[in-house]
Design a protein around this motif. Structure first.
Motif, PDB file in Angstrom:
ATOM      1  N   MET A 331       0.840  -1.207   0.000  1.00 38.53           N
ATOM      2  CA  MET A 331       0.000   0.000   0.000  1.00 38.53           C
ATOM      3  C   MET A 331       0.867   1.244   0.000  1.00 38.53           C
ATOM      4  O   MET A 331       2.004   1.215   0.472  1.00 38.53           O
ATOM      5  CB  MET A 331      -0.881   0.041   1.253  1.00 38.53           C
ATOM      6  N   GLN A 335      -3.226   5.060   1.573  1.00 41.18           N
ATOM      7  CA  GLN A 335      -4.036   3.841   1.593  1.00 41.18           C
ATOM      8  C   GLN A 335      -3.914   3.128   2.939  1.00 41.18           C
ATOM      9  O   GLN A 335      -4.879   2.544   3.440  1.00 41.18           O
ATOM     10  CB  GLN A 335      -3.608   2.911   0.466  1.00 41.18           C
ATOM     11  N   GLU A 336      -2.719   3.180   3.526  1.00 46.01           N
ATOM     12  CA  GLU A 336      -2.511   2.519   4.803  1.00 46.01           C
ATOM     13  C   GLU A 336      -3.326   3.202   5.910  1.00 46.01           C
ATOM     14  O   GLU A 336      -3.920   2.530   6.757  1.00 46.01           O
ATOM     15  CB  GLU A 336      -1.023   2.521   5.175  1.00 46.01           C
TER      16      GLU A 336
END
Length: 538
Positions: A331, A335-336
């Motif tokens: 990621m 996104q994380e």
């Protein structure tokens, strides 16, 4: 033999539930909404901070905060909270609840904004600035604990007092939920606008420059609900119990509560003088009357917060360890944040928030003692159920089962000791010590949170070097940490037996402020339910 109750206090005890009760819940509860948001939002962005300030050009190992930096960022607010609970708890008994109440809120507003504005020439200076302001943010949050609990207990009637205090505390659940939802929305918005590339493509560019704004926005938003509440806090009158029993102005107490309750209450200064005994905090008489009670409230809160804050702050590491959150290398940074926020929001929505409100619903029906004992018991059972067959849960086919059981530990923490440890200290101590003793009990809890924040980080470190090199923050160490937390919860069961049942009693009955010594030199507190006991004075 009990002395006759002051009319103004009796009027509060028997008052029907009215609009002012709900107003007080909202005003005090918004402080706890902010407290929870500010304390737990940092766990949503710690990995992002690692990517931004400690990035490495290695696709197999994205930047993560060094253990000492991570512990400081997560734990420094708890150090400030502990100090604030002791200081403002003491100040609330010296100056009055209302005079101190606004100070804590303004400190929270200023330091929330300042935390998001943490700048520096290098990663160390940024983290140092962030830790400085989060300490003082925690200091303000700490003051909210004893003051909100004391104010709500002194405003409430004895029939539904537990539910009202628990409702104030239950706003924490909404604060945790709001933090997760806002992080989901803001990270999704950043992802859509800046189209951050996948990590495999370019390990450096995967952390877009705009990601530095994301964590700052998430941290600063906590100032908004606190600022919105300030005006209404300043409009609240001082509690009648402080005015009558501590400030010794029964006439003013009667006048204030006449306006609040919209009834005529006669001032009774001569009874007020009789109702206040002379012993000091930590005197021999105080220790004989309330020493075991204080030990019970401090020890159970300490043990509870080791487990509760360990679970909350590092659940992202646990979910990464079992594979529920994908490896960081798959990621980009934004996104994380989205994945971590989504996981924590799901836990809050399905277990944390319902647990709080189950307590609100049942605390005045089955009592504080039963709920606390039940909560510690099931937390113990579920921790061992996760830890002993831990290798079974790490298999990808069993991850849902792990998450369900892990969620149940949150449910029974909140439908259990996380709520009752907040409620009981606001009910069982004399008015002139109530805020101080609640602050001491709460500070003991935050000491447990510090142990959880710093201790769990090292206990849960990966012992599998190959996984650690790949960027996994935890592995086989998680099993050990869950076992330790199970033992801690079991100790909480034992220390719960030191805490008296306060259900259905007036505050003066529980504290002994309207009780005379009997012929054997003991004060009959007569708590109902499962924990009835007499506290000897000699």
């Amino acid at each position: 033999m009990a002395r006759e109750q002051l009319q103004v206090l009796n009027a509060l005890d028997v008052a029907k539930t009215q609009w002012y009760h709900f107003t007080a819940i909202i005003i005090a509860g918004m402080g706890f909404f902010t407290d929870a948001y500010d304390l737990f939002c940092i766990s949503l962005v710690t990995k992002l901070l690692g990517r931004i300030y400690y990035h490495v050009e290695n696709a197999e190992k994205p930047g993560i905060l060094p253990p000492n930096v991570s512990a400081a960022v997560n734990g420094v607010a708890f150090c400030g909270t502990l100090a604030g609970q002791l200081f403002f708890g003491w100040l609330g008994d010296k100056m009055g609840r209302k005079k101190v109440y606004g100070m804590t809120l303004m400190l929270m507003v200023i330091c929330s904004v300042a935390s998001g504005l943490s700048f520096g020439q290098n990663p160390k200076s940024v983290m140092t600035t962030l830790c400085f302001f989060r300490f003082w943010l925690g200091f303000g949050i700490g003051g909210d604990y004893p003051l909100s609990a004391t104010i709500m207990s002194e405003y409430a009637n004895k029939k539904t007092r537990g539910a009202f205090i628990a409702a104030v505390f239950a706003m924490q659940g909404f604060g945790i939920l709001a933090g997760g939802i806002f992080a989901i929305i803001s990270s999704a918005a950043f992802e859509a606008k800046f189209d951050a590339p996948a990590y495999e493509v370019d390990p450096v560019k995967s952390t877009v420059p705009q990601a530095d704004y994301l964590w700052r926005i998430i941290v600063m938003v906590g100032a908004i609900p606190a600022a919105m509440t300030y005006y209404w806090r300043m409009k609240m009158p001082e509690t009648a119990r402080y005015t009558a029993l501590v400030a010794k102005n029964a006439k003013q107490a009667a006048s204030d509560m006449s306006r609040v309750l919209q009834v005529d209450i006669e001032a009774e200064p001569q009874k007020m003088e009789e109702s206040v005994s002379a012993f000091k905090l930590f005197s021999k008489e105080f220790m004989h009357r309330h020493g075991l009670h204080l030990l019970g409230t401090t020890s159970t809160w300490f043990l509870l917060d080791i487990a509760f804050y360990s679970q909350n702050l590092f659940q992202k590491d646990i979910f990464s360890a079992i594979g529920w959150i994908p490896p960081a290398k798959t990621m980009n940074a934004i996104q994380e944040v989205y994945r971590i926020a989504r996981a924590q929001t799901l836990i809050a929505l399905c277990s944390t928030v319902p647990g709080y409100w189950f307590t609100v619903l049942f605390i005045d029906r089955i009592g504080r003692f039963a709920i606390q004992l039940m909560g510690f018991f099931f937390m113990t059972v579920f921790m061992f159920a996760l830890a002993i067959p831990y290798d079974h849960w790490t298999h990808k086919d069993n991850r849902i089962g792990f998450v369900v059981i892990y969620s149940l530990t949150f449910f029974f923490a909140n439908f259990g000791p996380n709520a009752t440890t907040f409620v009981v200290p606001a009910e069982i101590f004399p008015a002139r010590f109530r805020s101080t003793c609640h602050g001491i009990s709460a500070a003991s809890g935050k000491l447990g949170a510090i142990v959880g924040a710093f201790g769990f980080l090292y206990l849960a470190q990966n012992k599998d070097k190959s996984k650690a090199d790949a960027g996994y923050p935890a592995g086989i160490g998680v099993k050990n940490s869950l076992l330790v937390l199970g033992v801690i919860n079991f100790l909480g069961i034992l220390f719960t037996f030191l805490v008296p049942e306060s259900n259905g009693k007036s505050l003066e009955e529980m504290s002994g402020e309207n009780e005379d010594e009997n012929e054997n030199g003991a004060v009959e507190l007569e708590p109902s339910g499962l924990n009835n006991r007499t506290v000897p004075l000699a």
